[in-house]
Design an enzyme around this catalytic site. Structure first.
Site, PDB file in Angstrom:
ATOM      1  CG  LEU A   1      -1.645   1.259   1.624  1.00  0.00           C
ATOM      2  CD1 LEU A   1      -2.759   1.546   0.628  1.00  0.00           C
ATOM      3  CD2 LEU A   1      -2.228   1.147   3.037  1.00  0.00           C
ATOM      4  CB  SER A   2       1.049   4.179   0.610  1.00  0.00           C
ATOM      5  OG  SER A   2       1.497   5.502   0.616  1.00  0.00           O
ATOM      6  CG  ASN A   3       6.029   5.584   0.209  1.00  0.00           C
ATOM      7  OD1 ASN A   3       5.464   6.230  -0.663  1.00  0.00           O
ATOM      8  ND2 ASN A   3       6.751   6.157   1.154  1.00  0.00           N
TER       9      ASN A   3
ATOM     10  CG  LEU B   1      -4.210  -2.129  -2.050  1.00  0.00           C
ATOM     11  CD1 LEU B   1      -3.461  -3.389  -2.470  1.00  0.00           C
ATOM     12  CD2 LEU B   1      -4.725  -2.292  -0.614  1.00  0.00           C
TER      13      LEU B   1
END
Length: 584
Positions: free
Chosen positions: A243-245, A268
């Site tokens: 997720l994200s980074n 994600l």
């Protein structure tokens, strides 16, 4: 494992009987409750620190509140007994080590060998992705390998020369190996943070971190089940998710997987950059840090959470408008017109209104500045005590005076820290003046590192350039799941151009753009804000379900989904109808 992999002493722990892999025995109720206590706050045990670290990372990623639907509409936290294998690892050529972890459930499915590999979101520690990867993989009998990808909360205190040992407790440099142990740091330099001060530009190696974690995961499965060894990519399905980074990291790994380690990738809300497409995070984040607080003074933001408090406009927005005019960045005379001018500037650079509206949360919480400070230091490879723009990390003493409580806060840093101060008793100092808008000078300095022409600006842009993604192999299933209203990593700068680039190159990614979803599921607990959105995590788990069905059962890949029937949660509890997850 690769000859370039370098792993330190292995720590193996068993987690059964009220201390499991997924929640450290807390269960859903305990995860969502008050911070797990320490019997002796200034000297917590490794088990207590682990429990608190797992809890804080769950709460930092998932909406576990009574209206959020976790445990009723989607998700669960079953008891998952098993073993953990943890070590400090180092990439070839890196100056600093990082933390790597594999969780192997007792119910590991040896008939359908599965390894989930994940990188932490943001700059979180090694348990950062437990709500994403662990929650999906462990109950299904998969092993899960985690990497902090060169970040994490192994903070080093220059005042007493202490850092974080492998078991999470604090120790002095030279006593035992530490998660992060900078050299030559002056005693008054403040707090050294691995992502900002390692000298490695960890983002450049995100893909290598994920692939190394996959190799470590296979090696630890050999260790856990020697009679069934060897575990290889030929006999073990490896799904990378984040997720994200962490999402950006698994996509980077997809493009760098020359060994054919990965079986599928599910990203994600990925922080991903394609050269010549979209925009790098540092570019649009430093821009938002300056202009979004001013834009929020414009009438289009009336009534929006974080943009207005109790229906009124926070004074900070008008102050930013006036300060930008004084710096020659805006020309209008009145705050509303200045807000409209700032809004027009952001729209002209590619920002969409949906992202700007939700980005008000990041502006209100000063996230843009906190994050870009650390990135600037990492890109320029600055040590603790010499951060760009005069910034530093300092202990935040209670009442302004050092005292016994500081020892208790320091002891919990590894469990409570997010990897990016401020927070957990650490303040972000410097980069400010004594004006009515004291943070603006530092934000302007950080922005100038992107737009300027001096040596530091050129070095920073070069450091960002080497973080660009590469194309994954043609047969690798790639899922991208992103909230359409993401205000921190807008789809228009990240997932949209990435997916378009893949398709132009002949790849066939599955892209789910989720209406009413934004970046921080944990923010959905805020009043009014959660009413307007749905969580992203259940869509990530659904994508993992579909990826597994494809690689393990031969089912066709799903189509792209705008998830058309998704609607805002509303003031009540989340319902399955509001989520409208894509069909199985």
């Amino acid at each position: 494992m690769s000859a370039s992999d370098n792993f330190g002493t292995l720590r193996v722990t068993t987690h059964r009987g009220g201390d499991d892999l997924l929640s450290a025995g807390l269960g859903l109720r305990g995860l969502s409750g008050a911070p797990a206590p320490f019997a002796h706050p200034a000297a917590p045990t490794p088990a207590e620190l682990r429990r608190r670290a797992i809890q804080s990372n769950w709460k930092g990623i998932a909406d576990l509140g009574p209206l959020g639907g976790f445990g009723t509409v989607y998700g669960s936290v079953p008891d998952v007994p098993g073993r953990e294998f943890m070590a400090f690892a180092r990439l070839a050529g890196a100056k600093a080590s990082h933390r790597i972890l594999v969780q192997v459930p007792d119910a590991f499915d040896r008939a359908k060998r599965c390894l989930v590999v994940s990188a932490s979101p943001g700059t979180r520690g090694v348990y950062g992705s437990i709500a994403v990867a662990g929650a999906w993989g462990l109950p299904r009998g998969c092993a899960v390998a985690y990497t902090d990808k060169g970040a994490g909360s192994g903070y080093f205190d220059s005042a007493d020369g202490s850092g974080v040992a492998l078991d999470g407790t604090r120790a002095k440099a030279g006593e035992v190996p530490l998660e992060f142990e900078p050299t030559g740091v002056a005693a008054r330099a403040g707090i050294a943070v691995k992502h900002a001060h390692s000298g490695d530009n960890p983002e450049a190696d995100w893909g290598r971190h994920v692939l190394q974690a996959a190799r470590f995961g296979l090696a630890m499965l050999d260790e856990a089940f020697p009679d069934d060894a060897p575990f290889t990519p030929a006999n073990t399905r490896i799904i990378a998710t984040g997720l994200s980074n962490g999402g950006g990291a698994v996509l980077r790994a997809a493009g760098e997987d020359t060994e054919g380690l990965l079986t599928a990738v599910v990203a994600l809300a990925p922080n991903i950059y394609v050269e010549g497409h979209g925009r790098p995070f540092y570019d649009y984040a430093t821009e938002a840090a300056i202009f979004l607080p001013a834009a929020l003074a414009a009438p289009p933001f009336d009534g929006l959470p974080f943009a207005r408090v109790g229906g009124a406009q926070p004074p900070a927005w008008a102050l930013r408008c006036a300060a930008l005019r004084a710096h020659g960045r805006l020309s209008a005379m009145l705050p509303a017109a200045q807000g409209e001018e700032a809004l027009a500037l952001l729209r002209a650079s590619g920002w969409h209104d949906e992202a700007l509206a939700v980005g008000a949360s990041s502006a209100s919480l000063d996230l843009w500045r906190a994050v870009t400070v650390a990135y600037a230091s990492a890109y320029l490879r600055r040590p603790c005590g010499d951060m760009p723009c005069g910034y530093s990390y300092r202990p935040q003493h209670t009442g302004g005076m050092a005292g016994p409580v500081d020892a208790m806060i320091r002891a919990a840093w590894w469990a409570d820290g997010s990897g990016t101060p401020p927070g957990a008793g650490i303040a972000l100092a410097g980069g400010s003046d004594v004006s009515m808008d004291p943070t603006l000078p530092g934000n302007l300095c950080l922005r100038d590192l992107w737009t300027g022409q001096d040596t530091d600006a050129q070095r920073l842009r070069e450091a960002v350039q080497v973080t660009a993604a590469s194309l994954p192999r043609e047969d690798l299933p790639v899922f991208v799941v992103h909230g359409a209203q993401d205000g921190l990593i807008p789809v228009g700068f990240s997932s949209d151009p990435y997916v378009k680039w893949l398709r132009a190159a002949g790849r066939s990614p599955v892209y789910w753009k989720v209406p009413h979803a934004q970046h921080f599921d944990a923010f959905l607990a805020f009043p009014d804000f959660g009413d307007r959105h749905v969580p992203l995590l259940p869509f990530g788990h659904a994508a993992l379900d579909r990826a597994w069905a494809h690689v393990a059962e031969g089912r066709a890949l799903p189509e792209d989904a705008a998830v058309r029937d998704t609607r805002p949660r509303g003031p009540g509890a989340l319902t399955a109808a509001a989520l409208a997850l894509p069909g199985a």
